[in-house]
Motif scaffolding. Structure first.
Motif, PDB file in Angstrom:
ATOM      1  N   LEU A 123       2.832   9.013   1.015  1.00 47.35           N
ATOM      2  CA  LEU A 123       1.918   8.681   2.104  1.00 47.35           C
ATOM      3  C   LEU A 123       1.416   7.258   1.912  1.00 47.35           C
ATOM      4  CD1 LEU A 123       0.398   9.799   4.600  1.00 47.35           C
ATOM      5  CD2 LEU A 123      -1.474  10.390   3.049  1.00 47.35           C
ATOM      6  N   THR A 124       1.594   6.421   2.929  1.00 48.74           N
ATOM      7  CA  THR A 124       1.185   5.025   2.840  1.00 48.74           C
ATOM      8  C   THR A 124      -0.293   4.866   3.174  1.00 48.74           C
ATOM      9  OG1 THR A 124       1.839   4.627   5.136  1.00 48.74           O
ATOM     10  CG2 THR A 124       3.513   4.285   3.436  1.00 48.74           C
ATOM     11  N   ALA A 125      -0.773   3.620   3.066  1.00 45.03           N
ATOM     12  CA  ALA A 125      -2.191   3.353   3.318  1.00 45.03           C
ATOM     13  C   ALA A 125      -2.554   3.526   4.778  1.00 45.03           C
ATOM     14  CB  ALA A 125      -2.544   1.937   2.852  1.00 45.03           C
ATOM     15  N   ASP A 126      -1.621   3.300   5.695  1.00 44.73           N
ATOM     16  CA  ASP A 126      -1.898   3.480   7.117  1.00 44.73           C
ATOM     17  C   ASP A 126      -1.507   4.870   7.615  1.00 44.73           C
ATOM     18  OD1 ASP A 126       0.738   3.042   6.667  1.00 44.73           O
ATOM     19  OD2 ASP A 126       1.015   1.532   8.216  1.00 44.73           O
TER      20      ASP A 126
ATOM     21  N   ARG B  93       3.979   6.461  -6.365  1.00 43.07           N
ATOM     22  CA  ARG B  93       3.067   6.993  -5.341  1.00 43.07           C
ATOM     23  C   ARG B  93       1.790   6.158  -5.259  1.00 43.07           C
ATOM     24  NH1 ARG B  93       4.850  12.305  -7.286  1.00 43.07           N
ATOM     25  NH2 ARG B  93       6.026  13.334  -5.612  1.00 43.07           N
ATOM     26  N   GLU B  94       1.303   5.706  -6.401  1.00 41.00           N
ATOM     27  CA  GLU B  94       0.090   4.896  -6.402  1.00 41.00           C
ATOM     28  C   GLU B  94       0.322   3.542  -5.726  1.00 41.00           C
ATOM     29  OE1 GLU B  94      -3.015   2.828  -9.595  1.00 41.00           O
ATOM     30  OE2 GLU B  94      -1.371   4.113 -10.282  1.00 41.00           O
ATOM     31  N   GLN B  95       1.426   2.879  -6.053  1.00 36.77           N
ATOM     32  CA  GLN B  95       1.683   1.557  -5.486  1.00 36.77           C
ATOM     33  C   GLN B  95       1.998   1.631  -3.993  1.00 36.77           C
ATOM     34  OE1 GLN B  95       1.213  -1.261  -7.123  1.00 36.77           O
ATOM     35  NE2 GLN B  95       0.641  -0.113  -8.946  1.00 36.77           N
ATOM     36  N   VAL B  96       2.787   2.618  -3.598  1.00 35.84           N
ATOM     37  CA  VAL B  96       3.109   2.763  -2.173  1.00 35.84           C
ATOM     38  C   VAL B  96       1.884   3.217  -1.385  1.00 35.84           C
ATOM     39  CG1 VAL B  96       4.556   4.004  -0.518  1.00 35.84           C
ATOM     40  CG2 VAL B  96       5.540   3.173  -2.652  1.00 35.84           C
TER      41      VAL B  96
ATOM     42  N   VAL C 261       8.100  -4.659  -8.671  1.00 35.11           N
ATOM     43  CA  VAL C 261       7.615  -5.412  -9.837  1.00 35.11           C
ATOM     44  C   VAL C 261       6.276  -4.860 -10.322  1.00 35.11           C
ATOM     45  CG1 VAL C 261       6.838  -7.668 -10.620  1.00 35.11           C
ATOM     46  CG2 VAL C 261       8.881  -7.492  -9.202  1.00 35.11           C
ATOM     47  N   SER C 262       5.348  -4.642  -9.412  1.00 31.24           N
ATOM     48  CA  SER C 262       4.040  -4.111  -9.813  1.00 31.24           C
ATOM     49  C   SER C 262       4.162  -2.692 -10.349  1.00 31.24           C
ATOM     50  CB  SER C 262       3.085  -4.145  -8.618  1.00 31.24           C
ATOM     51  OG  SER C 262       3.591  -3.369  -7.543  1.00 31.24           O
ATOM     52  N   ALA C 263       5.064  -1.878  -9.765  1.00 36.44           N
ATOM     53  CA  ALA C 263       5.255  -0.515 -10.269  1.00 36.44           C
ATOM     54  C   ALA C 263       5.856  -0.520 -11.676  1.00 36.44           C
ATOM     55  CB  ALA C 263       6.155   0.266  -9.318  1.00 36.44           C
TER      56      ALA C 263
END
Length: 381
Positions: free
Chosen positions: A126-129, A169-172, A189-191
């Motif tokens: 599930l994304t932020a939007d 899941r956290e980054q997405v 990269v951040s993941a």
């Protein structure tokens, strides 16, 4: 049991030279020639030549071989050996031959430290939007610390899989759908950095060599709607590009026109101010001249005004009181004032009776005298 050797009988007696079977030298043929040194080594354990003594010899031989092979350890180039002494970590064996205490004192767990392992999965996120997207995960890793890999967690590979899913899941979940679909490199990269921190905190002894998000797509149930959104996004980008191209073409032209209008306005301003200043100066000079010679100045101004008015009008020359002659004169531009018509007008050729002639006729009728010539009568020849 008796040993059968070549060149002797089964009686176990001495040979013709008077030597016993154990004192005879091997002739270099058969298995006995190889086992004689071991027989001499363990011969004292049995104390005799009976059957029980032979079994003890064989048991001692097998134990010696087992002891030799159990104390020798060969670690290959791809492996690392974790030595446990009574179940507790003792040391790590590098590639090569090594010796250790026999089991159960020490035992070795071999870990493949150079093999690149891969974990892949496809999970809905599930994304932020508040959009659901199917994200494909591909993680490559290897063992960096054999001790932590064996003792840090119960199952390091399972721990990595759970940590990878949680990190993605956290980054997405912190990103929007457009970012996930179009800019997954930064998310990968951040993941990867966050996953490595989690593995170090969990003491797994693993290091992540690569983490990729090769594909991200919407669920199949809503794929047509997402295709429409993507088409709209492409149309938006196309229209923006066209608008920027049009702006790049029109804006310079508008700026040039504005500069031209500004320049013309500045010129008009300068000319108007200069003309007004000149008129003011001329009027001041006229005032001074009028104070010195009022009559002359007044007459000169009247003549200049009449000249200016007559310059822009048609010229009419009166011959007498009954006839007007139109004289075409050249304007300032070189054209005739009559619009290109030459000669006399038709109405100018007819005699014209003016109010003065009528008054003279009436006065002559009352007095009985002819009117006095005015000098404008038509001359007849």
């Amino acid at each position: 049991m008796a040993w059968n050797t070549p060149g002797s009988d089964n009686s176990g007696g001495s040979d013709p030279n008077g030597r016993s079977p154990r004192q005879r030298k091997p002739n270099g043929r058969g298995l006995d020639a190889l086992l004689d040194p071991l027989r001499n080594l363990f011969g004292s354990l049995g104390g005799g030549a009976g059957g029980g003594n032979s079994i003890l010899r064989w048991i001692a031989l097998v134990f010696g071989l087992w002891l030799v092979f159990n104390c020798f350890v060969l670690v290959t180039e791809q492996e690392r050996g974790v030595v446990l002494r009574f179940g507790q970590f003792a040391r790590v064996l590098q590639p090569g031959p090594h010796l250790k205490a026999p089991w159960p004192i020490e035992r070795v767990i071999k870990v493949n430290a150079t093999q690149i392992k891969t974990f892949s999965d496809n999970v809905p996120v599930l994304t932020a939007d508040e959009n659901i997207v199917q994200v494909e995960i591909n993680v490559q890793y290897r063992v960096s610390d054999p001790r932590r890999y064996v003792f840090g967690t119960r199952d390091g590979d399972q721990m990595l899989q759970q940590a990878a899913l949680s990190t993605v899941r956290e980054q997405v979940g912190r990103s929007t759908l457009d970012t996930v679909l179009g800019a997954r490199s930064a998310l990968a990269v951040s993941a990867r950095v966050q996953l490595q921190k989690s593995l170090d905190a969990y003491r797994t002894g693993l290091v992540v060599t690569e983490l990729n998000l090769p594909n991200a797509r919407p669920p199949e149930e809503v794929k047509p709607a997402f295709d429409d959104v993507n088409s709209a996004q492409q149309d938006k980008d196309r229209l923006i590009s066209e608008a920027r191209a049009y702006a790049a073409q029109v804006v310079p032209e508008a700026r040039g026109q504005a500069a031209r209008v500004r320049t013309v306005a500045e010129g008009y301003k300068t000319a108007t101010v200069a003309r007004a200043q000149g008129d003011a100066d001329r009027f001041s000079l006229l005032v001074d001249q009028y104070k010195l010679a009022p009559e002359v100045t007044r007459k000169r101004l009247w003549l200049e005004s009449v000249q200016e008015v007559l310059t822009d009008n048609r010229k009419i020359v009166g011959g007498d009181s009954r006839q007007l002659i139109y004289v075409p004169m050249q304007n300032k531009g070189g054209a005739s004032s009559g619009g290109g018509t030459s000669g006399l007008l038709p109405e100018s050729l007819a005699p014209t009776v003016t109010a003065i002639e009528q008054q003279q006729a009436e006065q002559a009728g009352r007095t009985g005298r002819t009117p006095r010539p005015t000098g404008r009568e038509e001359v007849t020849r």
